[in-house]
Structures are given as C-alpha cells and as structure tokens.
Write an enzyme that holds these catalytic residues in place. Structure first.
Site, PDB file in Angstrom:
ATOM      1  N   HIS A 179     -80.787   5.274 -26.820  1.00  0.00           N
ATOM      2  CA  HIS A 179     -79.915   5.725 -25.723  1.00  0.00           C
ATOM      3  C   HIS A 179     -78.612   4.928 -25.638  1.00  0.00           C
ATOM      4  O   HIS A 179     -77.707   5.311 -24.901  1.00  0.00           O
ATOM      5  CB  HIS A 179     -80.640   5.637 -24.378  1.00  0.00           C
ATOM      6  CG  HIS A 179     -81.801   6.576 -24.266  1.00  0.00           C
ATOM      7  ND1 HIS A 179     -81.673   7.938 -24.438  1.00  0.00           N
ATOM      8  CD2 HIS A 179     -83.122   6.352 -24.024  1.00  0.00           C
ATOM      9  CE1 HIS A 179     -82.866   8.507 -24.288  1.00  0.00           C
ATOM     10  NE2 HIS A 179     -83.760   7.569 -24.044  1.00  0.00           N
ATOM     11  N   ASP A 215     -88.439  10.908 -30.698  1.00  0.00           N
ATOM     12  CA  ASP A 215     -88.719  10.461 -29.331  1.00  0.00           C
ATOM     13  C   ASP A 215     -88.590  11.669 -28.392  1.00  0.00           C
ATOM     14  O   ASP A 215     -87.785  12.566 -28.638  1.00  0.00           O
ATOM     15  CB  ASP A 215     -87.717   9.374 -28.947  1.00  0.00           C
ATOM     16  CG  ASP A 215     -88.034   8.706 -27.627  1.00  0.00           C
ATOM     17  OD1 ASP A 215     -88.607   7.604 -27.660  1.00  0.00           O
ATOM     18  OD2 ASP A 215     -87.704   9.285 -26.569  1.00  0.00           O
ATOM     19  N   HIS A 260     -87.259  11.888 -25.640  1.00  0.00           N
ATOM     20  CA  HIS A 260     -85.933  11.923 -25.006  1.00  0.00           C
ATOM     21  C   HIS A 260     -84.854  12.091 -26.074  1.00  0.00           C
ATOM     22  O   HIS A 260     -84.992  11.584 -27.190  1.00  0.00           O
ATOM     23  CB  HIS A 260     -85.685  10.618 -24.235  1.00  0.00           C
ATOM     24  CG  HIS A 260     -86.716  10.329 -23.189  1.00  0.00           C
ATOM     25  ND1 HIS A 260     -87.801   9.498 -23.421  1.00  0.00           N
ATOM     26  CD2 HIS A 260     -86.843  10.787 -21.923  1.00  0.00           C
ATOM     27  CE1 HIS A 260     -88.537   9.438 -22.325  1.00  0.00           C
ATOM     28  NE2 HIS A 260     -87.994  10.214 -21.402  1.00  0.00           N
ATOM     29  N   ASP A 320     -93.412   9.008 -27.124  1.00  0.00           N
ATOM     30  CA  ASP A 320     -93.592   9.484 -25.761  1.00  0.00           C
ATOM     31  C   ASP A 320     -93.689  11.008 -25.672  1.00  0.00           C
ATOM     32  O   ASP A 320     -93.730  11.566 -24.568  1.00  0.00           O
ATOM     33  CB  ASP A 320     -92.489   8.947 -24.836  1.00  0.00           C
ATOM     34  CG  ASP A 320     -91.124   8.896 -25.493  1.00  0.00           C
ATOM     35  OD1 ASP A 320     -90.971   9.476 -26.593  1.00  0.00           O
ATOM     36  OD2 ASP A 320     -90.201   8.280 -24.926  1.00  0.00           O
TER      37      ASP A 320
END
Ligand SMILES: [Zn+2]
Length: 321
Positions: A125, A166, A168, A252
């Site tokens: 991120h 991931d 996200h 995740d």
C-alpha cells in the site's frame, strides 16, 4: 539448491499497538508452523542487512523517508489512522526491505532456487510519497517495488513482473510503476474493499499503458474463480517475458481471514504458487521471489505460507515427516 527463507526476529519488534491485526504473532505463527512440518531445515536461511536510503529512493520521495524516520525518532506516531510507526519501525522496515533485496540478489545470481521473504510491516500500500495523504494500510515502505527496482539497478533484470494476490489492491505498487513499461503489475483483489483503487479502467499511463492490470473480484470469490483469473494472468506474464517474477504474497483472501471476504484455502494458495513457479521456470529460469503482505488469521496464514514454501521448494508436504 533450496528455497531461501528470509526472516529475522527483529521483524517482531515493529508494533502497531493492541488489537491491531498486523501484529508480531503473525510471523511467530509462520515460523512455528514451518518448523513443525519439518520444512525449516530444508530451506536456506541467508543473512542480510538493512536497505540504505539510496535503495528507498528508487521508489520513495526523500520527504516520505524523512517522515517515517522522524516519527520513529520522536518515539512513534501515525502515518494514518491504521498505520503506526513505532520507535524501531524505521530500522525494522528497512531491514525487511533489505531482506527482499537480498532475496532478489540470491535468486538473480543463482544462489537460491527461489525465495520467500517473511518480513513485516507489509509494503504494497505504500505509495511513493508524492501524495502524502495516500492510504498507507499498515505499510511504511513498498518492499516489493523497491525489490523490483533494485533487481533492475543491481542484478541485470530488465523486465520484472509483480503479481499481487493480497485481498487488498496494491495501490502503492500501482502508483509507483503506473507509467513504467518495464514492470508488469497485476493485482487480484476484492472489490469493494480498502483502499478502493484497482478498477479495470486503471491500466497504466503513457508508455506503461496495459502494464498495469487489475482484476477486481466480488466478495465471496472462491478458489475456482481465482484459478480462472490466474490463467489469464499467466497469459499476460508469458506475453511480457519477465526476467524475474515477484509475488506480493498476501494471505488475507483466505476463507478464515477477518479482514477479507474471500473463500480461498491453503490448497488454493498452493495452486496459485504452483502456477507462478511454472511461469518463472518457463520465462526466467525459475526466478521467483514471494514477499509477505497481509494475512491476519494466524492459523490460516501459517498453513498457507507452509503450503507456499512446500510448493516453492518442490516438496510434497505429506512426505516431510
Ligand atoms: Zn491485504
């Protein structure tokens, strides 16, 4: 040759505070599980040192680097509501980046079959810092992006593919390479979900057009969905002909994860890694480095990483005991 496993007890020292999902126990669970299945001794454990500012500069502004350094020196603080800098975080985060650089070096020089970096904090991120109010999402420096840049700068890689599974979207990696045709960034992620970037229409700019590829997937997507999309990823990787494949390996999207809403199992992760390893063998002599991102259910994370390492090292896990 074996899979090289990059880990340090120092990675446990970065602290986000109580009740934060990105906690030191994540790495403790991974190490414990890797030892319990008998994989630890089958892996190489190379030494490494912290990344220098000159390495961080490949992806981040000096202002961002100084901001993290200063927050740490001042006894800690927050980049945003979710992202904490503790007093040792600058040291720990740069050690994690150093681990990824060493992993890329070992793989590019043929000293390791492939490599897994079990570091924290995560990185995907973290944007360049040109927009300081971007979502940091538990990340301080973009480990996978810096690893790609250093592979190009120091180890002769021209084209690097970064595959991010991931749950996200890897907004930081996307931002850093958005106009860069030498880095293919592919992300599979849940949508809608933090950080709410990664639409199909975000596909790069200028010379980098079509070198950013997003696969936003609806909540509840299963291994079958991932498998189908992953096949399309493979075709894009073959077209791109990378000299190195990096994985932003977040776990995740596991069905037990408290932050994601996907339905993957450890076996599903094994299948993704199996394909990625095959693509690396077909395109770049097997050069594959996986870098840990998210994954917040300790048992799910540990079993998925064990599966990843077993596949990367070419061992059937039921033969380990
Ligand atoms: Zn994540």
């Amino acid at each position: 040759m074996n899979t090289a496993f990059f880990h340090s007890p120092r990675f446990l020292e970065h602290e986000n505070g109580p009740n934060h999902p990105e906690r030191p126990q994540r790495l403790e669970a991974i190490v414990k599980a890797v030892k319990e299945v008998g994989l630890w001794d089958a892996l190489d454990h190379p030494e490494f040192e912290a990344a220098a500012d000159i390495d961080l500069w490949t992806c981040h502004t000096q202002a961002h680097i100084e901001r993290v350094k200063q927050l740490a020196q001042d006894g800690g603080g927050y980049l945003d509501g979710d992202t904490h800098v503790s007093p040792v975080s600058f040291e720990v985060a740069t050690l994690g980046v150093g681990a990824a650089i060493a992993a890329v070096g070992a793989v590019m020089k043929g000293e390791a079959k492939n490599a897994f970096v079990a570091a924290r904090p995560p990185g995907h991120h973290a944007e360049s810092g040109r927009e300081p109010n971007s979502p940091w999402g538990f990340c301080l420096f973009n480990t996978v992006a810096i690893a790609a840049r250093v592979a190009q700068r120091d180890f002769g890689a021209q084209r690097v593919a970064i595959l991010d599974f991931d749950v996200h979207h890897g907004n930081g990696t996307q931002e850093i390479f958005y106009s860069d045709p030498s880095v293919l960034f592919v992300s599979l992620h849940q949508s809608p979900l933090f950080p709410h970037t990664g639409t199909v229409g975000q596909r790069g700019a200028g010379e980098g057009i079509d070198k950013t590829i997003n696969f936003p997937l609806p909540p509840g997507s299963s291994g079958a969905v991932y498998h189908r999309v992953w096949g399309q990823v493979g075709a894009r990787v073959r077209d791109f002909k990378p000299d190195l494949i990096l994985l932003s390996a977040g776990y995740d999207a596991h069905e037990a994860d408290p932050l994601g809403g996907m339905k993957l199992t450890a076996d599903d992760y094994g299948a993704l890694i199996y394909d990625a390893k095959l693509w690396a063998e077909e395109n770049c002599g097997g050069k594959l480095v996986a870098i840990l991102e998210g994954g917040y259910n300790l048992d799910a994370l540990a079993s998925s990483v064990v599966m990843t390492l077993g596949v990367m090292n070419g061992q059937f896990l039921d033969e380990l005991h």
